[in-house]
Design an enzyme around this catalytic site. Structure first.
Site, PDB file in Angstrom:
ATOM      1  N   TRP A 131      63.026  49.220  34.086  1.00 58.01           N
ATOM      2  CA  TRP A 131      62.442  49.900  35.240  1.00 58.01           C
ATOM      3  C   TRP A 131      61.190  50.663  34.781  1.00 58.01           C
ATOM      4  O   TRP A 131      61.203  51.305  33.727  1.00 58.01           O
ATOM      5  CB  TRP A 131      63.463  50.881  35.850  1.00 58.01           C
ATOM      6  CG  TRP A 131      62.856  51.705  36.935  1.00 58.01           C
ATOM      7  CD1 TRP A 131      62.627  51.317  38.224  1.00 58.01           C
ATOM      8  CD2 TRP A 131      62.362  53.047  36.825  1.00 58.01           C
ATOM      9  NE1 TRP A 131      62.018  52.332  38.924  1.00 58.01           N
ATOM     10  CE2 TRP A 131      61.842  53.411  38.083  1.00 58.01           C
ATOM     11  CE3 TRP A 131      62.296  53.965  35.779  1.00 58.01           C
ATOM     12  CZ2 TRP A 131      61.266  54.657  38.333  1.00 58.01           C
ATOM     13  CZ3 TRP A 131      61.728  55.199  36.023  1.00 58.01           C
ATOM     14  CH2 TRP A 131      61.227  55.535  37.295  1.00 58.01           C
ATOM     15  N   ASP A 162      57.621  55.393  54.081  1.00 56.85           N
ATOM     16  CA  ASP A 162      58.608  54.957  53.084  1.00 56.85           C
ATOM     17  C   ASP A 162      59.985  55.542  53.391  1.00 56.85           C
ATOM     18  O   ASP A 162      60.260  55.978  54.520  1.00 56.85           O
ATOM     19  CB  ASP A 162      58.098  55.336  51.673  1.00 56.85           C
ATOM     20  CG  ASP A 162      58.561  54.375  50.590  1.00 56.85           C
ATOM     21  OD1 ASP A 162      59.716  54.517  50.142  1.00 56.85           O
ATOM     22  OD2 ASP A 162      57.793  53.473  50.206  1.00 56.85           O
ATOM     23  N   ASP A 163      60.826  55.571  52.420  1.00 59.10           N
ATOM     24  CA  ASP A 163      62.229  55.989  52.523  1.00 59.10           C
ATOM     25  C   ASP A 163      62.374  57.358  53.201  1.00 59.10           C
ATOM     26  O   ASP A 163      61.589  58.269  52.943  1.00 59.10           O
ATOM     27  CB  ASP A 163      62.776  56.061  51.083  1.00 59.10           C
ATOM     28  CG  ASP A 163      64.276  56.125  51.036  1.00 59.10           C
ATOM     29  OD1 ASP A 163      64.898  56.240  52.094  1.00 59.10           O
ATOM     30  OD2 ASP A 163      64.821  56.049  49.911  1.00 59.10           O
ATOM     31  N   LYS A 177      58.142  47.140  53.995  1.00 58.80           N
ATOM     32  CA  LYS A 177      58.440  47.188  52.561  1.00 58.80           C
ATOM     33  C   LYS A 177      59.956  47.016  52.432  1.00 58.80           C
ATOM     34  O   LYS A 177      60.729  47.855  52.920  1.00 58.80           O
ATOM     35  CB  LYS A 177      57.993  48.527  51.980  1.00 58.80           C
ATOM     36  CG  LYS A 177      58.297  48.692  50.498  1.00 58.80           C
ATOM     37  CD  LYS A 177      57.661  49.970  49.984  1.00 58.80           C
ATOM     38  CE  LYS A 177      58.055  50.299  48.562  1.00 58.80           C
ATOM     39  NZ  LYS A 177      57.556  51.620  48.152  1.00 58.80           N
ATOM     40  N   TRP A 178      60.372  45.916  51.814  1.00 56.27           N
ATOM     41  CA  TRP A 178      61.794  45.534  51.736  1.00 56.27           C
ATOM     42  C   TRP A 178      62.290  45.872  50.338  1.00 56.27           C
ATOM     43  O   TRP A 178      62.045  45.147  49.383  1.00 56.27           O
ATOM     44  CB  TRP A 178      61.910  44.033  52.002  1.00 56.27           C
ATOM     45  CG  TRP A 178      63.292  43.476  52.081  1.00 56.27           C
ATOM     46  CD1 TRP A 178      64.229  43.435  51.094  1.00 56.27           C
ATOM     47  CD2 TRP A 178      63.878  42.829  53.218  1.00 56.27           C
ATOM     48  NE1 TRP A 178      65.362  42.808  51.539  1.00 56.27           N
ATOM     49  CE2 TRP A 178      65.176  42.414  52.850  1.00 56.27           C
ATOM     50  CE3 TRP A 178      63.437  42.535  54.515  1.00 56.27           C
ATOM     51  CZ2 TRP A 178      66.023  41.740  53.720  1.00 56.27           C
ATOM     52  CZ3 TRP A 178      64.279  41.862  55.378  1.00 56.27           C
ATOM     53  CH2 TRP A 178      65.560  41.482  54.977  1.00 56.27           C
ATOM     54  N   ASP A 179      63.000  46.993  50.248  1.00 54.74           N
ATOM     55  CA  ASP A 179      63.375  47.523  48.927  1.00 54.74           C
ATOM     56  C   ASP A 179      64.807  47.114  48.548  1.00 54.74           C
ATOM     57  O   ASP A 179      65.597  46.715  49.401  1.00 54.74           O
ATOM     58  CB  ASP A 179      63.252  49.055  48.983  1.00 54.74           C
ATOM     59  CG  ASP A 179      62.980  49.678  47.633  1.00 54.74           C
ATOM     60  OD1 ASP A 179      63.112  48.987  46.611  1.00 54.74           O
ATOM     61  OD2 ASP A 179      62.649  50.883  47.595  1.00 54.74           O
ATOM     62  N   MET A 180      65.154  47.234  47.287  1.00 54.14           N
ATOM     63  CA  MET A 180      66.514  46.925  46.794  1.00 54.14           C
ATOM     64  C   MET A 180      66.680  47.687  45.486  1.00 54.14           C
ATOM     65  O   MET A 180      65.992  47.405  44.526  1.00 54.14           O
ATOM     66  CB  MET A 180      66.621  45.410  46.557  1.00 54.14           C
ATOM     67  CG  MET A 180      68.027  44.907  46.315  1.00 54.14           C
ATOM     68  SD  MET A 180      68.642  45.307  44.685  1.00 54.14           S
ATOM     69  CE  MET A 180      67.955  44.008  43.691  1.00 54.14           C
ATOM     70  N   ASN A 181      67.581  48.674  45.497  1.00 49.84           N
ATOM     71  CA  ASN A 181      67.556  49.646  44.400  1.00 49.84           C
ATOM     72  C   ASN A 181      68.790  49.731  43.515  1.00 49.84           C
ATOM     73  O   ASN A 181      69.069  50.797  42.952  1.00 49.84           O
ATOM     74  CB  ASN A 181      67.250  51.036  44.962  1.00 49.84           C
ATOM     75  CG  ASN A 181      65.769  51.168  45.276  1.00 49.84           C
ATOM     76  OD1 ASN A 181      64.934  51.013  44.400  1.00 49.84           O
ATOM     77  ND2 ASN A 181      65.447  51.405  46.531  1.00 49.84           N
ATOM     78  N   CYS A 205      60.293  44.646  47.176  1.00 51.63           N
ATOM     79  CA  CYS A 205      60.311  45.720  46.183  1.00 51.63           C
ATOM     80  C   CYS A 205      61.731  45.804  45.664  1.00 51.63           C
ATOM     81  O   CYS A 205      62.681  45.516  46.389  1.00 51.63           O
ATOM     82  CB  CYS A 205      59.926  47.026  46.890  1.00 51.63           C
ATOM     83  SG  CYS A 205      60.056  48.491  45.859  1.00 51.63           S
ATOM     84  N   ASP A 225      57.410  50.677  39.884  1.00 52.24           N
ATOM     85  CA  ASP A 225      57.420  52.078  40.311  1.00 52.24           C
ATOM     86  C   ASP A 225      56.534  52.925  39.407  1.00 52.24           C
ATOM     87  O   ASP A 225      56.320  54.102  39.676  1.00 52.24           O
ATOM     88  CB  ASP A 225      58.849  52.631  40.270  1.00 52.24           C
ATOM     89  CG  ASP A 225      59.552  52.401  41.598  1.00 52.24           C
ATOM     90  OD1 ASP A 225      58.896  51.975  42.559  1.00 52.24           O
ATOM     91  OD2 ASP A 225      60.770  52.645  41.670  1.00 52.24           O
TER      92      ASP A 225
HETATM   93  C1  DGJ Z   1      62.027  52.471  45.068  1.00 56.01           C
HETATM   94  C2  DGJ Z   1      60.659  51.970  45.370  1.00 56.01           C
HETATM   95  O1  DGJ Z   1      60.186  51.192  44.336  1.00 56.01           O
HETATM   96  C3  DGJ Z   1      59.742  53.144  45.660  1.00 56.01           C
HETATM   97  O2  DGJ Z   1      58.438  52.709  45.830  1.00 56.01           O
HETATM   98  C4  DGJ Z   1      60.264  53.857  46.872  1.00 56.01           C
HETATM   99  O3  DGJ Z   1      60.161  53.016  47.995  1.00 56.01           O
HETATM  100  C5  DGJ Z   1      61.692  54.283  46.648  1.00 56.01           C
HETATM  101  N1  DGJ Z   1      62.521  53.201  46.217  1.00 56.01           N
HETATM  102  C6  DGJ Z   1      62.272  54.876  47.893  1.00 56.01           C
HETATM  103  O4  DGJ Z   1      63.594  55.186  47.754  1.00 56.01           O
END
Ligand code: DGJ
Length: 729
Positions: free
Chosen positions: A199, A366-367, A476-480, A526, A548
């Site tokens: 990361w 964003d979030d 923006k389609w995120d996955m964390n 993302c 990030d």
């Molecule tokens: C991870 C993304 O990479 C960031 O740019 C941001 O959108 C955060 N998540 C938001 O929780």
């Protein structure tokens, strides 16, 4: 026709632009690989089919003396026969045996390129662009067919491969291993290149020599991941940017993958790519078929640049799809690093108003806009607006921002659910988990079980409802997080090891449904930055948030590595605040812009807090990017000086019509009494004349390429600059 079948020698010769790929059917029905490399005329390479080595320990195939599969180069080796190297394919039959013996049955050659059911893949716009060969192999004992699919692009040195297994028997079979491609080389005098990291430092270029035995990279994370990208290259020892042979292997897949190189007992290299067999198997009932993802194989005899340029072309124009494939991408501002979760509609509108004055074109919220989300501990899954923050709703906010002259974009993390959410209360079993075991949270979230149709349907509905509720132009389609305790409540015991792959198939279904329903929305994927920067996602979403890490100096390596495979139009790159939020480094705003202008440009900082000088600088940068974005997003890209090799870093773009050139240079650390630096440009017309716009001076293309362009003396650390040339008649 770019695929020739020579009946007498039973040889297939696949001809792409300047390369040849040759396969032969042996009398025993085994399929052997004869050649892949620079274009050759002959289609008969029978002299390459060799018998066993003297004194070998190898078993005889079909008990024919001096004949063993292990001494041969194979196209799609299976397990349990006389090749004891790493197999591409392994089945388990109802009797428990794990032996397969695939032999030639038939083939078809046709124009064009078929779609892969349920999977992303490169495509053609008309059938003249590519030719396809389907070779059907059969295991007569198991009564199972393997269809190997090869497509060659006529204008690119690309061979795509995949495999499909069809169970024609009346019994169940279990697929234990099904890779997409296998290439056996006649030597192992190569370096292996991979894109590795973590990361915030994704896709660093790693190069090492091959050694005896196995060397592999893989993902077991349920996503392609930050750690390794589903790509490797085998390059000759003397291969550099502008010369030498390079073979690229890239998998159009977003889940667990394996890229494996085995150097065997005769020093041949076997290269394999596909779904990671680790913790995977698939029950194939009678009459069912299983399709493996596509591997995209690129050959270059023009160094790494040749390989990257081919990937950029095929992924930019024949993998990415939709309206934005060919459209200039807007300059955006994202509020994440400006506000994190601490915002309301007023502060958002203030940022947007200022951004509009600066010439920025798109605002991305964003979030934190939904459910009860004031930090990262709750609400994923509850995709309804948080009225405490956005009092008048999304529609009003989006319209107000539109009235300022900006388009409006929105963040989602559709694949996740927080235990602290309405969705989880309603459906506690919709997440990936194993009953009786801990549901390990990451960032207080669990992963929705997308192997289940009803879960996919609900995700599609919730996301589409929001997108239809307001004028939203960008997502923006995120996955964390990655997968732990992998299991699905909906699958029987014997199918539990299908969960991770079924998840990816479900994800592709969702992405297909949402992006098809909203063809005018620009989707950026993302995953905590670049944790799923892979060709599978690129098929649905033409750009990805690269990392990030927004620090300009860190980004040099990340963007250089990413450019090995992925076109600049696929990379999201933003100017952020200083000190930088990831590494606390101070870099000049000019350098931050030079680096971010290597991809899809944007800002991610609170523009209301900037000085008037900084705002003026941003206005100029925005104007500049508007002038050059067609060159950056659609031109040819060249790496000139690598951040992995030295203090000076440089890259350049040449416009599609070859008339405009942008050269970017960053010197990372200041040096006292430093020698002059000049950088040799590439890809220019040696007989052409180029005007350096800032100085109104004329240079020959030959001078710029063979003598070099002098870099100015830059003072201080982390300095960058940009040069623009236009070709003059
Ligand atoms: C991870 C993304 O990479 C960031 O740019 C941001 O959108 C955060 N998540 C938001 O929780």
């Amino acid at each position: 026709m770019a695929i020739i079948y020579e009946q007498i020698s039973k040889t297939f010769h696949l001809k792409s632009k300047d390369s040849s790929y040759v396969i032969k059917v042996l009398d025993t029905g085994h399929l052997v690989h004869l050649y892949w490399g620079k274009s050759i005329n002959s289609s008969n390479l029978d002299y390459l089919v060799r018998l066993k080595n003297w004194g070998s320990f190898l078993a005889n195939t079909d008990n024919i003396d001096e004949f063993s599969l292990e001494a041969l180069h194979q196209e799609y080796p299976s397990y349990g026969n006389t090749d004891l190297r790493s197999p591409a394919f392994q089945l388990q039959l109802v009797d428990g045996s794990t032996i397969t013996d695939l032999r030639y049955d038939s083939h078809k050659i046709y124009k064009g390129k078929p779609k892969l059911e349920g999977l992303p893949a490169t495509y053609v716009e008309n059938d003249d662009e590519a030719d396809t060969l389907e070779i059907t192999l059969i295991d007569k004992v198991a009564n199972v067919r393997a269809v190997l699919l090869y497509s060659v692009f006529n204008e690119l040195d690309v061979v795509t491969r995949s495999a499909k297994i069809i169970n024609d028997s009346s019994e169940d079979v279990k697929i234990l291993r099904i890779l997409s491609s296998n290439v056996d080389y006649r030597d192992s005098e190569f370096d292996l290149i991979q894109l590795s990291g973590a990361w915030a430092r994704e896709r660093h270029v790693v190069r090492r020599g091959l050694t005896s035995g196995g060397q592999s990279i893989e993902s077991r994370r349920g996503a392609s991941g930050h750690a390794e990208n589903p790509f490797i290259a085998l390059v000759r020892k003397d291969t550099v940017e502008d010369k030498g042979e390079a073979y690229g292997f890239s998998l159009v897949y977003s889940g667990n993958f394996l890229a494996n190189v085995e150097v065997d007992l005769y020093s041949n290299a076997r290269v394999q790519l596909g779904i990671n067999p680790f913790d995977f198997n698939w029950l194939l009932k009678s009459g069912e078929a299983f399709q493996a993802p596509e591997a995209v194989l690129v050959y270059s005899d023009k160094g790494l640049t040749g390989m990257s340029s081919t990937y950029h072309k095929i992924y930019g124009k024949r993998l990415a799809r939709g309206k934005y494939r060919d459209a200039e991408r807007p300059i955006l501002i994202n509020n994440w690093e400006a506000t994190y979760f601490d915002f309301n509609d007023e502060s958002i509108e203030n940022i947007a108003r200022e951004a509009s004055d600066l010439g920025i074109e798109l605002f991305v919220l964003d979030d934190g806009w939904f459910g009860k989300r004031d930090d990262d501990t709750s609400s994923l899954g509850d995709w309804f607006v948080n009225r405490d923050k956005i009092k008048n709703g999304l529609d009003t906010l989006a319209k107000n921002i539109n009235d300022m002259g900006l388009k409006f974009g929105l963040w989602f993390e559709p694949e996740m659910v927080c235990p602290e959410s309405e969705l989880y209360k309603e459906h506690p079993d919709w997440c990936i988990h194993v009953n009786g075991r801990t549901r390990s949270e990451a960032r207080k979230q669990l992963i929705l079980d997308l192997s289940r149709q009803e879960v996919c349907d609900e995700v599609i509905k919730r996301i589409c409802d929001v997108l239809a509720s307001a004028p939203i132009s960008y997502v923006k389609w995120d996955m964390n997080r990655n997968m732990t305790e992998i299991g699905s409540l909906a699958l029987p015991a014997e199918r539990q090891r299908e969960t991770a792959h079924r998840y990816i198939l479900g994800l592709y279904k969702i992405m297909d449904a949402v992006t098809s329903r909203f063809p005018d929305i620009l989707f950026e994927s993302c995953s905590g930055g670049g944790g799923r920067f892979d060709p599978g996602i690129l098929y649905y979403m033409p750009q990805t948030w690269t990392s990030d890490d927004t620090d300009a100096i860190e980004r040099l390596k990340i963007q250089f590595g990413t450019s090995m495979v992925y076109p600049s139009a696929s990379m999201g790159c933003h100017v952020s605040a200083v000190p930088n939020h990831q590494v606390y480094r101070n870099t000049p705003i000019n350098t931050r812009a030079v680096v971010a202008m290597a991809g899809n440009y944007g800002y991610e900082l609170d523009v209301t807090k900037l000085s008037s000088e900084e705002k003026e600088a941003i206005k100029e940068q925005v104007n500049l990017y508007k002038e050059i974005r067609h060159i950056v997003q659609f031109g040819e890209y060249y790496r000139l000086k690598s951040p992995f090799e030295g203090n000076d870093v440089a890259w350049m773009f040449i416009s599609e019509d070859k008339k405009e050139v942008v050269v970017s240079y960053v010197r990372q650390y200041a040096k006292p009494n430093a020698p002059f630096t000049s950088i040799k440009l590439r890809g220019l017309d040696p007989n052409g004349k180029y005007r350096l716009i800032s100085e109104d001076s004329i240079f020959g293309g030959d001078e710029l390429m063979y003598v070099g362009l002098n870099m100015p003396e830059l003072r201080g650390d982390y300095q960058g600059t940009m040069f623009r040339f236009e070709k003059v008649d």
